[in-house]
Design a protein around this motif. Structure first.
Motif, PDB file in Angstrom:
ATOM      1  N   VAL A 129      12.632  17.869  14.265  1.00  0.00           N
ATOM      2  CA  VAL A 129      11.536  17.419  13.497  1.00  0.00           C
ATOM      3  C   VAL A 129      11.984  17.532  11.782  1.00  0.00           C
ATOM      4  N   LEU A 130      12.445  19.019  11.646  1.00  0.00           N
ATOM      5  CA  LEU A 130      13.135  19.302  10.213  1.00  0.00           C
ATOM      6  C   LEU A 130      14.115  18.304   9.655  1.00  0.00           C
ATOM      7  N   MET A 131      15.012  18.122  10.850  1.00  0.00           N
ATOM      8  CA  MET A 131      16.224  17.267  10.346  1.00  0.00           C
ATOM      9  C   MET A 131      15.589  15.892   9.779  1.00  0.00           C
ATOM     10  N   ALA A 132      14.623  15.326  10.890  1.00  0.00           N
ATOM     11  CA  ALA A 132      13.814  13.951  10.407  1.00  0.00           C
ATOM     12  C   ALA A 132      13.419  13.820   9.263  1.00  0.00           C
ATOM     13  N   THR A 133      12.610  15.005   8.953  1.00  0.00           N
ATOM     14  CA  THR A 133      11.983  15.186   7.450  1.00  0.00           C
ATOM     15  C   THR A 133      12.874  15.037   6.227  1.00  0.00           C
TER      16      THR A 133
END
Length: 447
Positions: A129-133
């Motif tokens: 999720v943090l990578m996608a953000t």
């Protein structure tokens, strides 16, 4: 939902390690830093990834768009040049290298890999999720960027640039995989918790809602180039944030700079940005009650209390943003003006609750099925998302708010539509596309 930063040791280790890297894609091992974390665990990495993300989002990733979108004005030094769109590849190098790539995404990549190897799928999901953000913000700033060949160390110091369309597929794949993991009992002994998860204290349901909310946002970005974007967006909205929820990091605000809001630090140290311009004038003329918490009327070099204090939060996304997304998607969904007006009014109400805890002003700007327009939605979203890079993305997609380039700008009256590739990439990565102009359009910003 207050998120207090209490666990800074792993954060400091990661910041030190990232700060010593001169290239975003690898660490050469020379002059080994004894403080570098050699055997990281998902738990020891998570807080650092969250906090460095917030610093970057509240730093250059916020300042450039706020200047371009005339929410702020550069008064002196480099900031004055940025207000006139006079940027160079050097100016964005730190945000790319020390920020997104070495500081955040390389650590996300490591977090995901070691979590998967250890069977800790919930940590892996949060890393995704943090990578996608962050990957989403990088590609929205620059367009084509490295990802599929990045983070391979000395095995590839010149990764290829993936096309933005492929990167959007990657972002959705990351979020879909995260949603699957977050919805499953991974059986791992170690779980995200209040000791290492600064954002949600290990609440996996909130991470699920964040993932769905991000998917809605990224689908909406592609309305010019994807015929199914609106339908896909609305399906994700239904699974996203509920009232009062969001994704943000609160800062403690002590005397230690590692605990202070990045906008506060910038104003305290530089003070070459003033908080006036188009947004200031728009809100003042309308008697908008949010004006008093956005701006400090006594000193244009100071932010108001909501975003300008040492302990002000940095938002990645909020419930009111999701409702504005829904409002636009409903308007584009067969011109469902009734659904658009309902979502719009809820978005404004939610933002007023979040900022001034008073919804009376809604009566001044509320809309009905008979009179709501895309401009209404995007202008109120522009006001609500003060200092958010999303306002630049919205302007590029929709043309709202209608802004006039400042006198003396270097783009002949145009506004920027992307950033230059950073100087370190131009020098060291032979795959870097040629820098052309700041008016270069990214994939989803089709004519």
């Amino acid at each position: 939902m207050l998120r207090t930063i209490k666990y800074l040791i792993p954060v400091l280790i990661l910041v030190i390690a990232a700060g010593g890297c001169k290239r975003a894609y690898f660490y050469d091992g020379i002059n080994e830093d004894p403080s570098k974390l050699h055997n990281p665990t998902p738990s020891s990495m998570l807080a650092g990834v969250e906090l460095t993300s917030a610093y970057n989002w509240g730093g250059d990733a916020s300042r450039f768009p706020s200047l371009f979108m005339q929410q702020t004005t550069g008064a002196a030094n480099q900031s004055a040049n940025y207000s006139l769109y006079n940027l160079t590849p050097d100016d964005v190098d730190n945000m790319w290298n020390g920020g997104f790539y070495a500081g955040i995404m390389s650590n996300c990549d490591t977090l995901i890999k070691i979590a998967l190897a250890d069977g800790q799928l919930h940590y892996a999901a949060i890393g995704m999720v943090l990578m996608a953000t962050n990957l989403g913000q990088v590609t929205d700033f620059w367009g084509d960027v490295p990802y599929s060949e990045a983070f391979k160390g000395l095995n590839n110091t010149s990764p290829k640039y993936d096309k933005q369309q492929a990167l959007y597929d990657t972002i959705h794949a990351l979020l879909d995989r995260a949603i699957t993991y977050l919805s499953t009992d991974d059986g791992a002994a170690f779980q995200p918790s209040k000791t290492d998860d600064l954002m949600y204290k290990g609440d996996l349901t909130m991470w699920l809602k964040f993932a769905h909310s991000l998917k809605a946002k990224f689908y909406l970005h592609t309305v010019k180039v994807n015929s199914s974007a609106v339908t896909n967006c609305l399906a994700q909205v239904a699974e996203g944030f509920e009232e009062g929820e969001g994704a943000f990091i609160d800062f403690v605000g002590s005397t230690a700079v590692t605990t202070q809001n990045p906008w506060f630090q910038f104003n305290d140290q530089r003070a070459d940005i003033t908080f006036d311009g188009y947004l200031n004038d728009l809100m003042y003329a309308a008697g908008d009650p949010r004006y008093s918490v956005y701006f400090d009327p006594s000193d244009s070099t100071l932010l108001g209390s909501l975003y300008g204090s040492a302990n002000s939060p940095v938002y990645f996304m909020s419930y009111d943003e999701l409702k504005f997304i829904e409002a636009e998607a409903q308007l584009r969904n067969g011109n469902n003006t009734a659904g658009a007006a309902t979502a719009y009014n809820e978005a404004v109400s939610a933002n007023l609750k979040r900022t001034v805890n008073n919804t009376a002003y809604l009566a001044n700007v509320s809309k009905t099925a008979a009179n709501i327009t895309l401009q209404d939605i995007i202008v109120q979203k522009y006001i609500a998302l003060f200092l958010s890079p999303e306002t630049w993305t919205d302007w590029r997609r929709t043309g709202y708010p209608v802004l006039t380039a400042p006198s003396g700008n270097v783009l002949n009256g145009s506004l920027p539509r992307s950033l230059y590739y950073p100087s370190s990439e131009v020098r060291y990565n032979t795959n870097t596309p040629s820098n052309t102009t700041l008016t270069r359009r990214v994939w989803w910003d089709a004519q």
